[in-house]
Write an enzyme that holds these catalytic residues in place. Sequence first.
Site, mmCIF file in Angstrom:
data_model
loop_
_atom_site.group_PDB
_atom_site.id
_atom_site.type_symbol
_atom_site.label_atom_id
_atom_site.label_comp_id
_atom_site.label_asym_id
_atom_site.label_seq_id
_atom_site.Cartn_x
_atom_site.Cartn_y
_atom_site.Cartn_z
ATOM 1 C CE1 TYR A 109 -3.715 2.529 1.021
ATOM 2 C CE2 TYR A 109 -1.864 3.587 2.124
ATOM 3 C CZ TYR A 109 -3.154 3.636 1.631
ATOM 4 O OH TYR A 109 -3.872 4.800 1.727
ATOM 5 C CD GLU A 197 -5.943 4.410 -1.112
ATOM 6 O OE1 GLU A 197 -6.031 4.707 0.081
ATOM 7 O OE2 GLU A 197 -6.903 3.961 -1.785
#
Length: 251
Positions: A109, A197
């Site tokens: 992530y 993101e």
Amino acid sequence: MNFHEYQAKELFAEFGIPVPPGKVAASPEQAVDAAKALGGSQWMVKAQIHAGGRGKAGGVKFCKSTDEVKAAAAAMLGRDMETYQSGGRALPVNLVLVTDATNIAKELYLSILVDRDSKAVSFIASAQGGVDIEQVARETPEDIHTIEINFVEGLQPYQCRKLAFDMGLDAKQATQLTKIMLGLYKLFNERDLALVELNPLAILDSGVLMALDGKVNSDDNAEFRHPKLAAMRDLSQEDAAEAAAVQHNLN
Ligand code: ADP
Ligand code: MG
């Protein structure tokens, strides 16, 4: 304003952040053409909606033949899709992204945003990617790494390498992560973004790092400075079927 995954990936490609090749389609037939044009024998068909959590809602399908691509696109297009991240709403699927299916060794992530408390631009990263990051933050907060960027100095490569090693990456992967983060930092600043993101940022079997999903939010107050972004926004709000005709190439 929000952008679709395929639009986020176009921005990534522009800033040197690796993404798998892909094409958008507005009909099952276009999806088959897209798969054929991409080549290979394994594709993902992905619903383009303004929400994550598509995987669990049937909006991300692995396909091993063009017949499967056609069926997956037919099942998604024209439907309303609700995910655990769509805020209780069912969102229309007017476009799918057909993209190479990659062999994933690990999912990370990575995001960049303005930290509300410190007001500093910050990276948030975790070796536990692919899943809901809020859940990681709740259950194993020690797996979340945060880097604050000094406004004057900018992002320093040593910060990226340290983050890579904190996440258990090797030296080659650290070099790739550094390049990706420098590209993201440039993208974030030059386009006045509020959030970018990558979840997952995948480590492929080959050892290559690649963004397999992308979320981009921009700062509405700066819209006037970015006509290209505003044009993308118009497209994503209309969810125009014509978007497919534009044939966005992610290479
Ligand atoms: P969402 O976050 O909306 O569920 P993602 O794009 O993150 O959608 O896809 C969900 C999962 O599907 C990813 O975590 C990854 O495991 C897999 N996936 C997505 N894109 C690809 C791809 N191009 N190749 C292989 N696997 C993929
Ligand atoms: Mg995702």
